[in-house]
Design an enzyme around this catalytic site. Structure first.
Site, PDB file in Angstrom:
ATOM      1  N   LYS A  78      12.835 -21.490 -26.198  1.00  0.00           N
ATOM      2  CA  LYS A  78      13.485 -22.977 -26.258  1.00  0.00           C
ATOM      3  C   LYS A  78      12.215 -23.801 -26.927  1.00  0.00           C
ATOM      4  O   LYS A  78      12.494 -24.752 -27.646  1.00  0.00           O
ATOM      5  CB  LYS A  78      13.789 -23.301 -24.818  1.00  0.00           C
ATOM      6  CG  LYS A  78      14.941 -22.488 -24.362  1.00  0.00           C
ATOM      7  CD  LYS A  78      16.026 -22.939 -25.252  1.00  0.00           C
ATOM      8  CE  LYS A  78      17.378 -22.330 -24.590  1.00  0.00           C
ATOM      9  NZ  LYS A  78      18.550 -22.701 -25.400  1.00  0.00           N
ATOM     10  N   THR A  87      17.425 -15.407 -30.323  1.00  0.00           N
ATOM     11  CA  THR A  87      18.439 -16.457 -30.275  1.00  0.00           C
ATOM     12  C   THR A  87      17.613 -17.898 -30.428  1.00  0.00           C
ATOM     13  O   THR A  87      18.200 -18.670 -31.107  1.00  0.00           O
ATOM     14  CB  THR A  87      19.085 -16.373 -28.989  1.00  0.00           C
ATOM     15  OG1 THR A  87      19.735 -15.191 -28.864  1.00  0.00           O
ATOM     16  CG2 THR A  87      20.218 -17.547 -29.304  1.00  0.00           C
ATOM     17  N   VAL A 106      25.170 -14.749 -33.254  1.00  0.00           N
ATOM     18  CA  VAL A 106      24.385 -16.079 -34.305  1.00  0.00           C
ATOM     19  C   VAL A 106      23.449 -15.738 -34.853  1.00  0.00           C
ATOM     20  O   VAL A 106      22.607 -16.301 -35.728  1.00  0.00           O
ATOM     21  CB  VAL A 106      24.447 -17.334 -33.187  1.00  0.00           C
ATOM     22  CG1 VAL A 106      25.869 -17.690 -33.013  1.00  0.00           C
ATOM     23  CG2 VAL A 106      23.447 -17.224 -32.122  1.00  0.00           C
ATOM     24  N   TYR A 126      11.970 -16.947 -22.149  1.00  0.00           N
ATOM     25  CA  TYR A 126      13.103 -18.053 -22.402  1.00  0.00           C
ATOM     26  C   TYR A 126      12.440 -19.361 -22.456  1.00  0.00           C
ATOM     27  O   TYR A 126      12.630 -20.118 -23.477  1.00  0.00           O
ATOM     28  CB  TYR A 126      13.871 -18.233 -21.022  1.00  0.00           C
ATOM     29  CG  TYR A 126      14.830 -19.181 -20.817  1.00  0.00           C
ATOM     30  CD1 TYR A 126      15.894 -18.964 -21.685  1.00  0.00           C
ATOM     31  CD2 TYR A 126      14.641 -20.385 -19.936  1.00  0.00           C
ATOM     32  CE1 TYR A 126      16.746 -20.006 -21.703  1.00  0.00           C
ATOM     33  CE2 TYR A 126      15.734 -20.961 -19.940  1.00  0.00           C
ATOM     34  CZ  TYR A 126      16.916 -21.030 -20.749  1.00  0.00           C
ATOM     35  OH  TYR A 126      17.733 -22.126 -20.691  1.00  0.00           O
ATOM     36  N   GLY A 173      29.996 -19.040 -22.668  1.00  0.00           N
ATOM     37  CA  GLY A 173      28.932 -19.447 -21.645  1.00  0.00           C
ATOM     38  C   GLY A 173      29.658 -20.089 -20.565  1.00  0.00           C
ATOM     39  O   GLY A 173      30.560 -21.067 -20.668  1.00  0.00           O
ATOM     40  N   ASP A 198      30.527 -16.543 -29.820  1.00  0.00           N
ATOM     41  CA  ASP A 198      29.789 -15.839 -28.851  1.00  0.00           C
ATOM     42  C   ASP A 198      29.835 -14.585 -28.996  1.00  0.00           C
ATOM     43  O   ASP A 198      30.685 -13.983 -29.304  1.00  0.00           O
ATOM     44  CB  ASP A 198      30.357 -16.281 -27.456  1.00  0.00           C
ATOM     45  CG  ASP A 198      29.305 -16.319 -26.462  1.00  0.00           C
ATOM     46  OD1 ASP A 198      28.826 -15.260 -26.167  1.00  0.00           O
ATOM     47  OD2 ASP A 198      29.170 -17.229 -25.666  1.00  0.00           O
TER      48      ASP A 198
END
Length: 321
Positions: free
Chosen positions: A159, A102, A63, A155, A16, A37
């Site tokens: 996080k 993720t 992942v 998002y 990334g 990745d």
């Protein structure tokens, strides 16, 4: 940072934007690096120039998959950097479930790898955990103002959950962890179409197209050139701080001013036009970086003009190729 025999690091999201720069810096500092990745939002071209370097390996893998980070080549590792995650609005709105996965399964796998190898694990979190902040500038102890079901929630909450999971793993399992909250990083290797302000404005200016500024452009951002972002990540990795620690630019500027600066630096005839502002777009954003300055000795080194000039030059070369 550690014994020479054990200078081995894994970087998830290593192809990334920020991840590729982190891989490059680690290699320059004498580390062996494995970049992992799945290329959903990264690009193998970001690390193509690293593939022939001794000590670097690239593994295309999701992942989030079960046992994704077991039996990795080149281990055991002493540093695990978890940067994998769609980070631009264009990506996380296109991949909402993958983004949440993720933050959850991907983070859990990175933590399990760190626990098995006795490694320090650094989570790349984001200023988005503060949402549309009601405290300014944003210190690490501010809890944020986040809409959990809004357009940016996949998002933001990915996080925020990842931070909670890292914290719990540290408390329950004793895993050596750290959380870095990244603010508005920019530089070469950003995708022109990723929806973020800097690459969008540069692409439009170089093409002679109108620069599309959301709303009236009065919302603010604090840009941080990617070399400074990486330096902050590494400073935290080399410390014993658990974080979270803000890493970001100290100059707050409006989105409209960013557009005007890019027009001036490119010499573009492009006009600025105003478009509808996205939902839950933060009105103000600037990190309180006292913790990073006082505990890590970190501060941004690259000024906005130098950083934008480097970034524009990279985009111009790409456009001419």
């Amino acid at each position: 940072m550690t014994d020479e025999r054990h200078r081995r690091a894994v970087v998830t999201g290593g192809a990334g934007f920020v991840g590729s720069h982190l891989c490059e810096r680690l290699l320059d500092d004498g580390w062996h690096v494995l970049a992992v990745d799945n290329l959903v939002s990264g690009a193998e071209g970001n690390v193509a120039h690293l593939l022939g370097r001794p000590g670097f390996a690239f593994l295309r893998r999701d992942v989030c998959a079960p046992n994704a980070l077991t039996g990795l080549p080149g281990g055991p590792f002493c540093l695990v950097f978890h940067l994998a995650c769609p980070a631009s609005p264009a990506d996380y709105l296109r991949l909402p479930l993958e983004t949440l996965e993720t933050g959850s399964s991907g983070t859990r796998n990175a933590l399990e790898l760190a626990a098995r190898d006795g490694a320090r694990m650094v989570l790349a979190s984001t200023s988005e955990v503060y949402g549309d902040p009601q405290v300014h500038p944003q210190p690490e102890d501010y809890w944020g103002n986040v809409n959990p079901v809004g357009p940016r929630s996949v998002y933001d909450e990915a996080k925020r959950y990842a931070e909670a999971l890292v914290t719990a793993h540290r408390q329950v399992r004793g895993t050596d962890t750290a959380i870095v909250r990244i603010f508005n990083s920019y530089g070469p290797r950003m995708r022109a179409g990723d929806g973020r302000a800097v690459p969008t404005f540069i692409r439009q200016a170089l093409a002679g197209e109108p620069l599309t500024v959301a709303g009236d452009g009065s919302q603010t951002r604090s840009l941080c050139y990617v070399d400074d972002t990486v330096a902050g990540i590494l400073a935290l990795a080399g410390s014993d701080l658990p974080g979270p620690v803000n890493i970001g630019g100290e100059e707050e500027t409006t989105v409209l001013d960013i557009a005007r600066r890019i027009v001036k630096l490119t010499g573009s005839p492009s006009p600025v036009v105003f478009v509808e502002r996205p939902g839950d777009d933060p009105a103000r954003r600037r990190p309180d970086t006292r913790l990073a300055r006082e505990e890590l000795g970190w501060k941004p080194r690259v000024g906005w003009q130098e950083g934008l000039e480097r970034t524009i030059a990279w985009f111009a070369r790409r456009a001419a190729a």
